[in-house]
Motif scaffolding. Structure first.
Motif, mmCIF file in Angstrom:
data_model
loop_
_atom_site.group_PDB
_atom_site.id
_atom_site.type_symbol
_atom_site.label_atom_id
_atom_site.label_comp_id
_atom_site.label_asym_id
_atom_site.label_seq_id
_atom_site.Cartn_x
_atom_site.Cartn_y
_atom_site.Cartn_z
ATOM 1 N N SER A 1 -8.989 -6.167 -12.596
ATOM 2 C CA SER A 1 -9.106 -4.943 -13.387
ATOM 3 C C SER A 1 -8.341 -5.051 -14.700
ATOM 4 O O SER A 1 -8.306 -4.101 -15.470
ATOM 5 N N LYS B 1 1.041 7.486 0.145
ATOM 6 C CA LYS B 1 0.225 8.557 -0.409
ATOM 7 C C LYS B 1 0.138 8.337 -1.911
ATOM 8 O O LYS B 1 1.026 7.730 -2.497
ATOM 9 N N LYS C 1 -10.215 4.791 -13.535
ATOM 10 C CA LYS C 1 -10.946 4.582 -12.282
ATOM 11 C C LYS C 1 -9.920 4.398 -11.170
ATOM 12 O O LYS C 1 -9.067 3.504 -11.257
ATOM 13 N N VAL C 2 -9.982 5.229 -10.164
ATOM 14 C CA VAL C 2 -9.024 5.114 -9.062
ATOM 15 C C VAL C 2 -9.329 3.844 -8.275
ATOM 16 O O VAL C 2 -10.467 3.588 -7.905
ATOM 17 N N MET C 3 -8.275 3.028 -8.080
ATOM 18 C CA MET C 3 -8.466 1.767 -7.380
ATOM 19 C C MET C 3 -8.427 2.017 -5.876
ATOM 20 O O MET C 3 -7.406 2.400 -5.314
ATOM 21 N N ARG C 4 -9.570 1.749 -5.253
ATOM 22 C CA ARG C 4 -9.640 2.012 -3.812
ATOM 23 C C ARG C 4 -9.025 0.882 -3.000
ATOM 24 O O ARG C 4 -8.210 1.074 -2.133
ATOM 25 N N ARG C 5 -9.482 -0.327 -3.291
ATOM 26 C CA ARG C 5 -8.918 -1.458 -2.543
ATOM 27 C C ARG C 5 -8.063 -2.276 -3.490
ATOM 28 O O ARG C 5 -8.516 -3.241 -4.077
ATOM 29 N N SER D 1 0.852 -1.196 0.000
ATOM 30 C CA SER D 1 0.000 0.000 0.000
ATOM 31 C C SER D 1 0.880 1.236 0.000
ATOM 32 O O SER D 1 1.825 1.315 0.770
ATOM 33 N N THR E 1 -7.775 -7.793 -6.923
ATOM 34 C CA THR E 1 -8.496 -6.733 -7.637
ATOM 35 C C THR E 1 -7.662 -6.217 -8.810
ATOM 36 O O THR E 1 -8.209 -5.847 -9.843
ATOM 37 N N ASP F 1 -2.298 7.760 -5.731
ATOM 38 C CA ASP F 1 -3.341 6.893 -6.273
ATOM 39 C C ASP F 1 -2.858 6.111 -7.486
ATOM 40 O O ASP F 1 -1.963 6.537 -8.194
ATOM 41 N N ALA G 1 -4.758 4.586 -10.844
ATOM 42 C CA ALA G 1 -6.024 4.513 -11.567
ATOM 43 C C ALA G 1 -5.873 3.551 -12.734
ATOM 44 O O ALA G 1 -4.885 3.591 -13.463
#
Lengths: 386, 534
Positions: free
Chosen positions: B341, B320, B328-332, B317, B337, B322, B324
């Protein structure tokens, strides 16, 4: 480089040789302990030692299946049935442990899981409405659910707190032992009996017999079926595939998109469920009430057996039958000679040590690999190779 | 100089009829004879997997030969351990340095043989010893600095000094230039020359022909565990050498059509990552990969590439920033995932993450799709369909294995990588993250993988290629970014005309592009920073 080499055959030889060495060791120990101290001469002593050791080994190796009337050899039905019955709980725990071992996880809590399983099963066996057929099924299911729940505790602690399952599952064994005995003593003790035992089970809880005279119950059938089913699950289902992949390389499994944490949790719980029924089958098959005062040790046997079987459920069957055979053999030897049946523990230890010792005979394997490799090389290059 | 050595021809080392068979049955060395003369630079040339490293590990006592003789200084010796090898005067610099990052250069060099001053280590004396040892051979190093604070090239010098201080006369260097920039390589070669001038002997393991031509006196070529031949370098052309090494002529040029670029598939926005030890490994990295192009990332190892790839593929993780995918910004974001995607990932550490070694080829190629049809139905696997599928891949990707049920550990490095590539290229991915896809594998397999990457790009896949091999980057990429200390310091929209030397300057931090040149590729601009603080 093509190398058709069956490493499995090698493992088979290795196990066979380990067993051979262990038996030889046992023979030597018996031989020395049986040289009479008052022998007339050394020669006499040695001969007596051999005679005694041969006699002991006759009982030990053949006792479970052979009985003698004069010089006539007959099938020992009682011994054979004892052999099969005694193998049931250790087949089951061997299976339980081999499930977690397949995922390279650890479960040394099988002992506690089967103990709690049996305690919970006792309540159901005594109090559940006496409906034939259904009753033993409910008893077994209760044991499995209890075993699974008992496994949830260390599994959760591992998943959420990263607590080593090694320590926590071990600790849970003691909790199971004393809590179990407390529950039996407080709620379901047979006060008319002389020792600490539970009330007798309802007659409907009894597992069906195959041979009623020597009490051969269908536990052995359940154990064999379980082994086949678990083998199938591990080998043929997607869940089993995940488990094995995690066992081989958990980083790779994670990278491939497998939810490793949750599979590891499931594996622990599944193993607990299987372990849960180990003691119960014996209890409602062979006995008619809860009568353990101590932990029976089947969970530990399960670890030994799974190791020996290299986590293959079908080999678990073979390994457990083998162990129960030498144990019954040792008991029969103990009854017919004055040799303590505990000698079997020495044999067990020797076998496990030799089988798990990676280096044992590895030189032999390496040499045979080299020989083959050179042969292939010769065939490829056409050159003579020393 | 050279003539003199070859005329004297006194051999310091001879290895005769060396055999090494690994426990998995792989023959690493067969019937190997090699003779090294005193005072020469002897190159051990061969493809990856040819058995060079194994042979040198035997010489250094790391591995024991199945059979064979070793003569050192004319005497037959048995080298039981590296300890013994060092005592005899053999030193080895491994591909992966064996240094303690938190200790100083001097401490590393003298580890285990520190000068004592009462009970404590005499630091001043230690610095002096190491400085002198270095200067004597033209290897100056910052003796007081910690290893973690110096460059890779410097670390390598430290390793060489380490062997010298321990009295090495024969120094083995295992692919020393693999981790170096072109500039650092030049420095290394100068130092090696000084070493042999002072009477040392060097064995230089490599698979790069131009380096052999530049530095070596003689070569011994290994192929598939056998010695193909030994020769004077001056008598050989590069083409001849490559033919000896590979056994055929290699056509290295990859035909590339111009890129037909589509929409943005992967977008990395101001990525930051701070490691557990508080070191900021990534400092606001931004870039995007579009359909139908290959974006190459250059950089000296350890400048944030590993973390960058792990974050994009969901293994790590970010602190800081993102990621995408398809705008589409990948949240999890996790491996599952990420794969869903449409991302596939060729990991750099294939033995750690790319395969499960004990499992079969079949089990390895379905690891991301085992739950889908036709590989399983209702949670039950379909073994026959899995086998059929795997056999198809074995043909298509030319994996050299006699059965789809063979466990992967029985395969050679190149074929293991082909297993990884076969899986990742057939995942139906829109984005391929290829992290060092050809590291440590033979020329044939590397070439094949590069061609596959280009083919995927022609099919409209977006490829992110991270590679330490600059030739590969320049050959395959459509655009190149340079990563230095976790920042994008250069960006080239056009690869045509770009040289390895130019890339090297940016990789070493000698040069960096201005904010304007970098356009959107730099770390946050002033306004961004304000925005973040708010």
């Amino acid at each position: 480089m093509k190398l058709k080499f069956r490493i499995d055959t090698f493992q088979l030889y290795r196990t066979g040789i380990a067993i051979g060495i262990a038996l030889l060791l046992g023979y030597i120990i018996i031989f020395f302990s049986k040289i009479p101290s008052d022998a007339a001469s050394l020669w006499e002593g040695v001969r007596a030692g051999f005679d005694n050791a041969n006699e002991a080994f006759k009982w030990f190796l053949l006792g479970p299946i052979v009985r003698w009337r004069g010089n006539e050899m007959l099938f020992n039905e009682r011994g054979a049935i004892q052999w099969l019955n005694e193998s049931v709980p250790i087949i089951i725990t061997g299976l339980a442990v081999s499930i977690v071992f397949s995922a390279k996880q650890f479960n040394i809590g099988a002992e506690g899981q089967l103990f709690m399983g049996a305690v919970a099963a006792t309540f159901v066996a005594v109090h559940f409405p006496a409906i034939p057929v259904l009753h033993p099924i409910v008893v077994i299911l209760t044991a499995m659910v209890t075993g699974a729940l008992w496994a949830v505790v260390p599994a959760l602690m591992k998943a959420k707190l990263k607590a080593s399952e090694l320590v926590s599952s071990l600790m849970m064994n003691y909790v199971a032992l004393y809590m179990g005995l407390f529950l039996i003593k407080t709620f379901i003790r047979d006060t008319k009996a002389g020792s600490l035992v539970s009330l007798p089970f309802a007659a409907t809880a009894q597992l069906p017999f195959i041979n009623e005279r020597y009490r051969l119950h269908i536990g052995i059938v359940i154990a064999v079926v379980s082994a086949v089913v678990i083998w199938w699950i591990l080998r043929r289902t997607t869940w089993g595939y995940q488990v094995r992949l995690i066992g081989d390389n958990i980083n790779f499994a994670q990278y491939s998109g497998i939810a490793t944490q949750s599979v590891v949790f499931q594996v622990q719980v599944a193993s607990g469920a299987v372990a849960g029924m180990a003691g119960t089958l014996e209890m409602i098959g062979y006995y008619d009430r809860f009568l353990w005062l101590f932990s029976p040790g089947y969970g530990w046997d399960g670890i030994i057996i799974a190791t020996l079987a290299r986590n293959n459920p079908l080999f678990v069957l073979v390994a457990a039958l083998f162990f129960s055979y030498i144990r019954v053999g040792a008991k029969i030897m103990g009854r017919n000679t004055d040799i303590a049946p505990e000698i079997v523990s020495i044999l067990q230890a020797a076998i496990i040590l030799l089988v798990t010792a990676e280096a044992f005979l590895s030189g032999l394997k390496q040499r045979s690999i080299e020989k083959r490799a050179r042969k292939v090389e010769e065939a490829l290059t056409g050159r003579e190779v020393k | 100089m050279k003539e003199m050595h070859s005329d004297t021809g006194v051999s310091i080392l001879e290895m005769r009829d060396i055999w090494k068979v690994y426990p998995n049955g792989v023959i690493a060395n067969a019937n190997v004879d090699i003779q090294v003369r005193k005072g020469e630079i002897h190159a051990l040339l061969g493809e990856n997997g040819a058995g060079k490293t194994t042979l040198m590990k035997i010489l250094f006592g790391f591995e024991h030969p199945s059979s064979g003789k070793i003569l050192y200084d004319g005497k037959e010796v048995a080298i039981a351990s590296p300890h013994k090898a060092i005592a005899m005067g053999i030193g080895m610099v491994h591909q992966h340095f064996m240094l303690v990052p938190s200790l100083t250069v001097a401490e590393n060099v003298l580890l285990g043989m520190e000068p004592k001053k009462g009970l404590s280590v005499g630091m001043a004396k230690a610095f002096e010893i190491v400085r002198q040892a270095g200067n004597q051979y033209g290897l100056s190093v910052p003796v007081e600095k910690k290893i973690e604070d110096i460059s890779v090239g410097m670390r390598q010098r430290v390793e060489i000094i380490k062997t010298l201080v321990r009295g090495a006369n024969l120094i083995i260097l295992d692919e020393p230039t693999a981790v170096l920039t072109p500039q650092e390589t030049v420095e290394l070669f100068k130092a090696l020359r000084i070493l042999v001038d002072r009477g040392k002997t060097v064995i230089f393991i490599t698979h790069k022909l131009n380096e052999v031509k530049q530095i070596a006196d003689r070569i011994t070529v290994l192929r598939k565990g056998h010695v193909v031949g030994t020769a004077e370098v001056k008598d050989m052309t590069q083409v001849e050498m490559s033919r000896m090494m590979v056994g055929r002529d290699v056509e290295m040029v990859i035909e590339k059509k111009p890129a037909v670029v589509g929409p943005e598939l992967l977008c990395v926005k101001k990525l930051h990552y701070v490691r557990e030890d508080k070191v900021a490994v990534l400092n606001g990295v931004s870039f995007s990969v579009r359909a139908g192009e290959i974006l190459g990332i250059a950089g000296v190892e350890g400048n944030g590439q590993t973390e960058l790839v792990q974050i994009i593929t969901g293994l790590l993780s970010p602190s800081k920033g993102d990621i995408a995918v398809n705008e589409k910004v990948m949240r999890r974001l996790n491996p599952k995932t990420a794969r869903k995607s449409g991302m596939s990932h060729i990991p750099s550490d294939r033995m750690v993450r790319g395969v499960a070694l004990e499992s079969t080829v079949e089990e390895n190629v379905i690891s991301d799709r085992y739950f889908k049809k036709p590989f399983s139905a209702y949670g039950i696997q379909s073994p026959r369909k899995i086998t059929r599928f795997t056999k198809g891949l074995i043909d298509q990707f030319d994996i050299r294995v006699d059965s789809s049920k063979r466990s992967v550990k029985m395969l050679s490095g190149g074929n293991i990588q082909k297993v990884v590539v076969a899986r990742e290229f057939t995942a139906g991915a829109k984005i391929i993250i290829a992290d060092q896809p050809t590291r440590g594998i033979d020329v044939g397999a590397s070439d094949f993988i590069r061609r596959q990457l280009v083919e995927e790009r022609d099919q409209g896949v977006g490829v992110l290629l991270i590679s330490a091999d600059l030739t590969e980057l320049l050959e395959v990429s459509d655009r190149i970014l340079v990563l230095y200390r976790g920042e994008v310091v250069a960006h080239f929209d056009e690869v045509e005309g770009l040289t390895e030397e130019t890339l090297g300057e940016y990789m070493l931090g000698i040069k960096r592009m201005s904010e304007d040149d970098l356009k959107g590729y730099s770390q946050e601009t002033a306004t961004d920073k304000e925005g973040m603080e708010r």
